[in-house]
Design a protein around this motif. Structure first.
Motif, PDB file in Angstrom:
ATOM      1  N   ARG A   1       0.871  -1.189   0.000  1.00 18.34           N
ATOM      2  CA  ARG A   1       0.000   0.000   0.000  1.00 18.34           C
ATOM      3  C   ARG A   1       0.902   1.231   0.000  1.00 18.34           C
ATOM      4  O   ARG A   1       1.807   1.338   0.836  1.00 18.34           O
ATOM      5  N   LEU A   2       0.647   2.076  -0.960  1.00 22.13           N
ATOM      6  CA  LEU A   2       1.486   3.278  -1.103  1.00 22.13           C
ATOM      7  C   LEU A   2       0.708   4.495  -0.625  1.00 22.13           C
ATOM      8  O   LEU A   2      -0.434   4.716  -1.057  1.00 22.13           O
ATOM      9  N   TYR A   3       1.315   5.275   0.252  1.00 28.21           N
ATOM     10  CA  TYR A   3       0.704   6.498   0.774  1.00 28.21           C
ATOM     11  C   TYR A   3       1.493   7.672   0.197  1.00 28.21           C
ATOM     12  O   TYR A   3       2.693   7.802   0.436  1.00 28.21           O
ATOM     13  N   ARG A   4       0.793   8.502  -0.576  1.00 28.50           N
ATOM     14  CA  ARG A   4       1.475   9.628  -1.215  1.00 28.50           C
ATOM     15  C   ARG A   4       1.034  10.941  -0.540  1.00 28.50           C
ATOM     16  O   ARG A   4      -0.169  11.156  -0.309  1.00 28.50           O
TER      17      ARG A   4
ATOM     18  N   ASP B   1      -1.830   1.029   9.094  1.00 28.28           N
ATOM     19  CA  ASP B   1      -2.370   2.109   8.276  1.00 28.28           C
ATOM     20  C   ASP B   1      -2.294   3.505   8.928  1.00 28.28           C
ATOM     21  O   ASP B   1      -1.735   4.435   8.330  1.00 28.28           O
ATOM     22  N   PRO B   2      -2.810   3.683  10.166  1.00 27.42           N
ATOM     23  CA  PRO B   2      -2.760   5.039  10.739  1.00 27.42           C
ATOM     24  C   PRO B   2      -1.326   5.553  10.883  1.00 27.42           C
ATOM     25  O   PRO B   2      -1.045   6.715  10.608  1.00 27.42           O
ATOM     26  N   LEU B   3      -0.419   4.668  11.279  1.00 28.95           N
ATOM     27  CA  LEU B   3       0.979   5.087  11.450  1.00 28.95           C
ATOM     28  C   LEU B   3       1.585   5.479  10.099  1.00 28.95           C
ATOM     29  O   LEU B   3       2.295   6.484   9.991  1.00 28.95           O
ATOM     30  N   CYS B   4       1.284   4.702   9.062  1.00 27.84           N
ATOM     31  CA  CYS B   4       1.850   5.010   7.739  1.00 27.84           C
ATOM     32  C   CYS B   4       1.317   6.355   7.227  1.00 27.84           C
ATOM     33  O   CYS B   4       2.067   7.150   6.656  1.00 27.84           O
ATOM     34  N   ARG B   5       0.047   6.592   7.445  1.00 26.67           N
ATOM     35  CA  ARG B   5      -0.513   7.890   7.040  1.00 26.67           C
ATOM     36  C   ARG B   5       0.204   9.016   7.779  1.00 26.67           C
ATOM     37  O   ARG B   5       0.567  10.041   7.199  1.00 26.67           O
ATOM     38  N   ASP B   6       0.359   8.799   9.070  1.00 27.12           N
ATOM     39  CA  ASP B   6       0.974   9.827   9.902  1.00 27.12           C
ATOM     40  C   ASP B   6       2.415  10.102   9.461  1.00 27.12           C
ATOM     41  O   ASP B   6       2.829  11.259   9.321  1.00 27.12           O
ATOM     42  N   LEU B   7       3.164   9.032   9.214  1.00 29.69           N
ATOM     43  CA  LEU B   7       4.558   9.205   8.777  1.00 29.69           C
ATOM     44  C   LEU B   7       4.616   9.872   7.413  1.00 29.69           C
ATOM     45  O   LEU B   7       5.508  10.674   7.132  1.00 29.69           O
ATOM     46  N   CYS B   8       3.661   9.526   6.562  1.00 34.88           N
ATOM     47  CA  CYS B   8       3.598  10.122   5.224  1.00 34.88           C
ATOM     48  C   CYS B   8       3.452  11.647   5.338  1.00 34.88           C
ATOM     49  O   CYS B   8       4.188  12.413   4.711  1.00 34.88           O
ATOM     50  N   VAL B   9       2.510  12.055   6.202  1.00 37.94           N
ATOM     51  CA  VAL B   9       2.264  13.494   6.350  1.00 37.94           C
ATOM     52  C   VAL B   9       3.449  14.180   7.011  1.00 37.94           C
ATOM     53  O   VAL B   9       3.933  15.218   6.557  1.00 37.94           O
ATOM     54  N   ARG B  10       3.951  13.576   8.081  1.00 38.09           N
ATOM     55  CA  ARG B  10       5.022  14.241   8.834  1.00 38.09           C
ATOM     56  C   ARG B  10       6.342  14.281   8.070  1.00 38.09           C
ATOM     57  O   ARG B  10       7.137  15.201   8.239  1.00 38.09           O
ATOM     58  N   SER B  11       6.608  13.250   7.271  1.00 38.66           N
ATOM     59  CA  SER B  11       7.910  13.202   6.575  1.00 38.66           C
ATOM     60  C   SER B  11       7.812  13.762   5.160  1.00 38.66           C
ATOM     61  O   SER B  11       8.817  13.935   4.497  1.00 38.66           O
ATOM     62  N   ASP B  12       6.577  14.013   4.710  1.00 36.57           N
ATOM     63  CA  ASP B  12       6.357  14.454   3.331  1.00 36.57           C
ATOM     64  C   ASP B  12       7.030  13.486   2.355  1.00 36.57           C
ATOM     65  O   ASP B  12       7.685  13.891   1.383  1.00 36.57           O
ATOM     66  N   SER B  13       6.874  12.207   2.650  1.00 39.05           N
ATOM     67  CA  SER B  13       7.476  11.151   1.828  1.00 39.05           C
ATOM     68  C   SER B  13       6.401  10.164   1.401  1.00 39.05           C
ATOM     69  O   SER B  13       5.371  10.026   2.075  1.00 39.05           O
TER      70      SER B  13
END
Ligand code: N01
Length: 871
Positions: free
Chosen positions: A614-617, A644-656
């Motif tokens: 699953r890719l979170y952009r 899922d919630p952690l990946c979303r959070d890391l996506c937003v915080r790291s802008d990655s």
């Protein structure tokens, strides 16, 4: 005569209590009942404390009187009937007088006696209390029952002493009352005192001008007879009712909700808010996340603003009365009787000091930046030096002459809000660091008085002379008080809770926001654990029971309580299938995490077949750096979508881009299947980063628990294989060894969700005993850890895996790897992944996001250098 505990220790009385408000009266009653000689010193010439002084028009309580009354004597309850839901100040004062008479308390109260100084005499082990009349009284125990809102804030408006008209202070109102008929009156201040008095002053005065600096949230009190349902519940079983109050969040029995405001439809939300508006209750139950979620809280703020706009006819005045810039509840809300309606009266005017501040008070009136106004009278309703003011107003000197004022110069430090280090035998009733002003004061007063009385009684029975908290216990409590506040919106407001209303006062959250129920439990536990955190001194010397009573983050504690209440079977007793089903079921209950720009599910080739990912952009413009993420679950549970919630959070915080990839699970596919898949995924993603919309350059890896184990193992295997290069590794509570005997296993292996037994179960499914020393299982055992990508290792204080994570950080650093070790204080193995549930995890996740951003920019710089060198 004093009750001597040791023949050579003599004092005039056992206990001096300062203040004859509700705290002082009950303290005296209790101590007398235990046979301690006690004297209460009171500055006023009557009992009642705050209710003696605050006689302004409209003064009444805003906790229902049936709750805002003593509970220690059912007889007293039977004989005293409150006439209204919210009793007036005269009625409350009459109640205080009734109590003083009924228990014959006055004979031990010295009125018109202000305490000026209290000094600990270490040689005599007693306090020397000096009064304004020059008397000195010695006592073994010194109790400050001075109230939380009793020292008025000094008037900090230029020219206040020049005014030639009448000046009144809500906190010190003339006993004979004031007639404002035909007067031009100014009221400065729109807190509870202003909001209660303004409608009444407006009815008398020829003109009333309200000078408002910060608008307040207020709802109608709807005063009248007490609600029948409440009276019925009380009458049906008063003991149960009182007990429910003691075990409630705020000291008043109330339903508890676990529902967040955004979990329901707008219509349902409005219905809850309408019910709150119509409840006439200061603290109605609305939504669980009102104190913690800005988004949820704002919906209530806006609802209340709409109400103000619907009441106040002049739109500009309505807008000026609408509170903005802070969240509901973070400044003390009010209940009113026609406050907003008052601004529709022709003789009433609002001056918004945020637009036109007062420049000075003149001989004849008040001047703002816009105009000069003339008044016959000015009423100051400008508030108090809350919680600490009245305590440090007395010159209290502890061990080695240390002044309390000096000790608290940067904010109060207490253990449980009851005592402070360096001041033996000195107790504070509802002191800073206790629920106090965030609760029904009566319930909190009774609890403190009972605790103090029992402590003194215990000392007498045990032949002990002094009691004092330890520095460790106090520091731990101060930390816990701050931890509780920090997960709420409260510290964001400029409120008197934060000391922000008094110029120069340190900004520290003063009360304890963890709840009356939890607080009481904590105090009881302290006693049950042999007065944990206290030192006692007696004939046989000093005995300290050092320790910290609350070390977990408060929201982690709540999660643990919820999990315990579910009564789940132990994971290690289940089949992997059953455990997986449970894992999935629990995941459906959690908050989803923040929105991201795009989520794409796909598959990539693993070592032995396809692996889902699953890719979170991010929502920001790309291309973005790419992070390969490996989920947790002990190589047995979970999947590419389970964090899922952690990946979303890391996506937003790291802008990655976070690409969470599956790997084969044990026991169906035992070691090294997961490792092979992890490496294959890293290789594939590195090669296809651009095609995935990522930025060229090395990808980073991240993982939690067993996933962090795979992430770091994949890094090392990639290093040994000559590629792909990895920008950095974020390892959250990683498994780095298969040694279950480290101290953190002993300390944390049973109580914090991930247990030693579960880890054993994971290992047994994953790998044979013989294979557990393999560095692909236990990366800590790798012979060569050099030249690995920079690492951020997060360990959790209450995690069995804490020590191996720390050991891995040390080993990497020793091998020359750039390592950042983040120690998550008060967290358990899984709490950092609980996005929007464990709010105290957010600052740590912010550091993780920052680490990934750092790796991304370092990776980008390296690839630019490489590109430049090719040109
Ligand atoms: O005091 P407050 P209070 N220039 O600090 C304003 C309890 N209580 O006496 O917010 C202009 O709330 C100040 O403005 P700002 C209850 O816990 C209970 O009203 O600092 N304005 C604010 O508007 C309550 O919270 C009951 O910007 C100035 C007001 O004065 C607490 O006591 C009844 C100013 C002070 O409001 C305190 O309430 C009464 C300045 N220089 C009180 N300085 C009940 O049980 C201050 N202000 C119902």
């Amino acid at each position: 005569m004093a009750t001597d505990i040791k023949p050579d220790v003599r004092s005039d009385v056992d206990v001096v209590v300062v203040g004859a408000g509700f705290a002082g009266l009950y303290m005296l009653h209790r101590l007398r009942g235990l046979g301690f000689s006690t004297v209460v010193l009171e500055g006023a010439d009557g009992v009642g404390g705050t209710w003696y002084w605050n006689r302004y028009p409209g003064a009444r309580c805003d906790i229902m009187s049936v709750d805002y009354s003593y509970s220690f004597d059912p007889e007293l309850e039977r004989e005293w009937q409150w006439s209204e839901k919210y009793a007036t100040q005269p009625e409350i004062l009459a109640y205080a007088n009734h109590v003083a008479d009924r228990y014959d308390l006055r004979k031990d109260i010295r009125f018109a006696t202000r305490v000026e100084r209290a000094t600990w005499d270490a040689g005599a082990r007693c306090w020397r209390v000096r009064t304004g009349t020059g008397d000195e009284i010695t006592c073994r125990f010194y109790v400050m029952a001075t109230g939380c809102l009793s020292l008025p804030k000094s008037i900090d408006i230029e020219g206040a002493d020049r005014f030639g008209g009448d000046i009144y202070y809500t906190h010190h109102w003339p006993h004979e009352g004031v007639d404002f008929t035909a007067k031009r009156v100014a009221v400065i201040g729109s807190g509870s005192s202003g909001i209660q008095s303004i409608p009444i002053i407006a009815r008398q005065a020829a003109q009333l001008t309200v000078f408002q600096r910060t608008p307040n949230f207020s709802r109608p009190a709807l005063n009248g007879p007490a609600p029948q349902a409440k009276l019925d519940a009380f009458k049906a079983d008063r003991d149960a009712y009182r007990q429910a109050a003691r075990l409630s969040q705020i000291g008043v029995p109330a339903p508890v909700t676990m529902v967040g405001a955004m979990q329901v439809s707008e219509q349902e939300r409005r219905a809850v808010y309408e019910a709150a508006w119509n409840s006439g209750d200061l603290l109605p139950t609305t939504f669980a996340d009102m104190p913690t979620s800005a988004v949820s809280n704002e919906t209530f703020c806006e609802f209340l603003r709409e109400k103000i706009r619907s009441i106040v006819k002049d739109p500009a005045t309505a807008e000026a009365l609408c509170p903005t810039g802070y969240y509901y509840g973070t400044k003390r809300p009010c209940l009113d009787s026609g406050y907003f309606e008052t601004f529709n009266l022709p003789q009433v005017r609002l001056v918004d000091l945020r637009r036109t501040p007062i420049t000075t008070i003149t001989e004849t009136g008040i001047q703002t930046t816009a105009e000069s106004m003339e008044f016959d009278a000015i009423v100051f309703a400008t508030g108090f030096d809350a919680m600490t003011g009245a305590i440090v107003a007395v010159d209290i000197n502890g061990r080695d002459g240390l002044p309390l004022k000096q000790k608290w110069a940067e904010g109060p430090k207490t253990y449980l809000g009851l005592m402070t280090v360096g001041f033996p035998n000195c107790f504070l009733i509802t002191g800073p660091g206790s629920p106090s002003v965030l609760s029904n004061m009566m319930v909190s007063i009774e609890q403190h008085v009972d605790w103090v009385s029992e402590a003194i009684d215990y000392m007498r029975r045990a032949g002990l002379e002094t009691i004092e908290p330890t520095a460790t216990a106090e520091a731990g409590w101060v930390q816990h008080v701050n931890d509780c506040a920090d997960i709420t919106l409260f510290p964001q407001a400029s409120s008197w809770y934060m000391g922000a209303n008094v110029p120069g006062k340190p900004r520290v959250f003063l009360p304890y926001i963890g709840g009356v129920d939890r607080y009481r439990k904590t105090c009881d536990e302290v006693v049950a654990q042999g007065y944990l955190g206290f030192c006692f001194e007696g004939a046989s010397g000093v005995a300290c029971n050092d320790g910290v009573i609350r070390r977990l983050q408060p929201d982690v504690t709540i999660v643990l309580e919820v999990i315990e209440s579910l009564g789940l079977p132990p994971v290690e007793s289940m089949s992997p299938e059953a455990a997986r089903t449970l894992f999935v079921a629990l995941a459906t209950q959690r908050p989803p995490g923040p929105a991201v720009g795009e989520i794409v599910d796909g598959a990539l080739p693993g070592a032995a077949g396809e692996l889902n990912y699953r890719l979170y952009r991010p929502a920001t413009a790309g291309p973005h750096p790419v992070v390969v993420y490996y989920h947790g679950g002990g190589w047995v549970l979970g999947g590419y979508d389970s964090d899922d919630p952690l990946c979303r959070d890391l996506c937003v915080r790291s802008d990655s881009i976070i690409l969470s990839v599956d790997y084969r699970h044990a026991p169906e596919a035992r070691f090294p299947a997961a490792v092979d898949d992890a490496l294959a995924a890293l290789q594939w993603v590195s090669f296809h980063a651009k095609a995935l919309g990522g930025r060229p350059g090395p990808v980073a890896v991240a993982g939690w628990s067993a996933g962090a184990n795979l992430a770091t193992v994949a890094c090392r295997l990639a290093r040994d294989a000559g590629g792909p290069p990895v920008a950095g590794q974020l390892l959250i509570a990683p498994v780095t060894d298969a040694d279950l005997t480290r101290p953190s296993y002993h300390e944390n292996g049973e109580r914090y969700v991930l247990t030693s037994a579960i880890m054993q179960w994971f290992f047994d499914h994953y790998v044979d005993t013989a294979g557990r020393a393999d560095p692909r299982v236990a990366p800590l055992r790798a012979r060569d850890l050099s030249n690995l990508p920079p690492a951020t290792i997060v360990t959790c204080e209450f995690d069995p895996l804490r020590d191996e994570g720390a050991a891995y950080a040390e080993a990497l650093a020793a091998a020359g790897v750039d390592v950042k070790h983040i120690k998550a204080r008060g967290h358990i193995h899984s709490s950092l992944t609980m996005v929007d549930l464990v709010i105290s995890g957010a600052p740590y996740r912010e550091q993780m996001g920052e680490a990934l951003r750092r790796y991304a920019s370092a990776g980008r710089a390296a690839s630019l250098v490489r590109a430049a060198s090719l040109v």
